[in-house]
Design a protein around this motif. Sequence first.
Motif, PDB file in Angstrom:
ATOM      1  N   ARG A 159       0.846  -1.294  -0.034  1.00 20.92           N
ATOM      2  CA  ARG A 159      -0.128  -0.091  -0.041  1.00 20.92           C
ATOM      3  C   ARG A 159       0.882   1.333   0.227  1.00 20.92           C
ATOM      4  O   ARG A 159       0.312   2.422  -0.236  1.00 20.92           O
ATOM      5  N   ARG A 226       0.411   6.611  12.098  1.00 22.37           N
ATOM      6  CA  ARG A 226      -0.633   5.515  11.758  1.00 22.37           C
ATOM      7  C   ARG A 226      -1.828   6.353  11.199  1.00 22.37           C
ATOM      8  O   ARG A 226      -2.511   5.823  10.352  1.00 22.37           O
ATOM      9  N   GLU A 230      -2.688   4.471   7.840  1.00 20.15           N
ATOM     10  CA  GLU A 230      -3.311   3.215   8.011  1.00 20.15           C
ATOM     11  C   GLU A 230      -4.857   3.452   7.526  1.00 20.15           C
ATOM     12  O   GLU A 230      -5.434   4.593   7.744  1.00 20.15           O
ATOM     13  N   GLU A 231      -5.593   2.269   7.161  1.00 21.26           N
ATOM     14  CA  GLU A 231      -6.948   2.312   6.933  1.00 21.26           C
ATOM     15  C   GLU A 231      -7.753   2.523   8.104  1.00 21.26           C
ATOM     16  O   GLU A 231      -8.876   3.259   8.191  1.00 21.26           O
ATOM     17  N   ASN A 232      -7.342   2.000   9.117  1.00 14.41           N
ATOM     18  CA  ASN A 232      -8.016   1.887  10.448  1.00 14.41           C
ATOM     19  C   ASN A 232      -6.847   1.996  11.600  1.00 14.41           C
ATOM     20  O   ASN A 232      -6.206   1.122  11.998  1.00 14.41           O
ATOM     21  N   SER A 235      -6.763  -0.012  14.662  1.00 12.89           N
ATOM     22  CA  SER A 235      -6.389  -1.374  14.357  1.00 12.89           C
ATOM     23  C   SER A 235      -5.450  -1.417  13.089  1.00 12.89           C
ATOM     24  O   SER A 235      -5.796  -2.010  12.106  1.00 12.89           O
ATOM     25  N   PRO A 236      -4.274  -1.134  13.252  1.00 13.91           N
ATOM     26  CA  PRO A 236      -3.148  -0.939  12.125  1.00 13.91           C
ATOM     27  C   PRO A 236      -2.725  -2.295  11.619  1.00 13.91           C
ATOM     28  O   PRO A 236      -2.555  -3.452  12.433  1.00 13.91           O
ATOM     29  N   ASP A 237      -2.835  -2.224  10.105  1.00 13.98           N
ATOM     30  CA  ASP A 237      -2.192  -3.141   9.285  1.00 13.98           C
ATOM     31  C   ASP A 237      -0.728  -3.122   9.142  1.00 13.98           C
ATOM     32  O   ASP A 237      -0.174  -4.263   9.133  1.00 13.98           O
ATOM     33  N   SER A 238      -0.313  -1.868   8.911  1.00 19.01           N
ATOM     34  CA  SER A 238       1.250  -1.751   8.441  1.00 19.01           C
ATOM     35  C   SER A 238       2.183  -1.852   9.511  1.00 19.01           C
ATOM     36  O   SER A 238       3.098  -2.462   9.702  1.00 19.01           O
ATOM     37  N   GLN A 240       2.798  -2.480  12.961  1.00 18.85           N
ATOM     38  CA  GLN A 240       2.673  -3.427  14.219  1.00 18.85           C
ATOM     39  C   GLN A 240       3.505  -3.172  15.454  1.00 18.85           C
ATOM     40  O   GLN A 240       4.530  -2.986  15.465  1.00 18.85           O
ATOM     41  N   LYS A 250       4.747  -4.383   8.521  1.00 20.85           N
ATOM     42  CA  LYS A 250       4.468  -5.558   7.685  1.00 20.85           C
ATOM     43  C   LYS A 250       4.372  -5.010   6.242  1.00 20.85           C
ATOM     44  O   LYS A 250       3.871  -4.085   5.590  1.00 20.85           O
TER      45      LYS A 250
END
Length: 251
Positions: A159, A226, A230-232, A235-238, A240, A250
Amino acid sequence: METTTIMLIYSQKLIQRHIMAKILVVDDEQNLVDSLQYSLRAEGYEVAIAKDGEEALAKARDLLPDLIILDLMIPMISGKDVCRIIRKESNVPILMLTAKDNEIDRIVGLEIGADDYITKPFSMRELIARIHGVLRRVTWGGNASLGNRSDVKVLSTARISINTESHEVLVSGTSISLKPKEYELLTLLMLNKGKVLSRNQILNAVWGYDFYGDTRTIDVHIRWLREKIEENPSSPDSIQTVRGVGYQLKG
């Protein structure tokens, strides 16, 4: 290239340009200004003085200093507003002076773009050490690296992408604006994608070994980062969190 090698090369460059570095001091306390001017010139720096916010902005734009020492409490335009305005126009390093020794002022100073801060009263020896530290890490290639980036032009994940020449950051194809420290922090994580970096590793790489703050500075910048990538963010996806250790990006 190892971080120590990068720092050695940049330290040698700093020694070569140190004598010509130009510092703008922004403060309305005449005794302090006189003391700063004398001490900085003795260190080999060229010094310019501004007594209020309007004069500070005018001289920052006209003289293009290598570093600005900026008091929070100055007439006409506050130090905070001067910092915000300058940061929109330039990445010149800013060392903020404050008479208030509390965490809120330190965090606000960092949030609006200051590179470091020092609380009044301070020793001239400590201030000189801070100036050396800020100038060592001002250049992009200075120290924000744990991996090898000497030949890397574009860093990317699924992303996120960073062009290290133009400093453009894209998230899902959309260009976003990052503050200098956010940019360095994200690039550091991208260079070490998949690796767990401790807070101390991050602090040393991005802020420098002589930074006087603590690891909470990193947590605050991670939160801001973040919110932008981050999209959220809750609750981060990238980026961590690795509990008890630090952070990991990630892919």
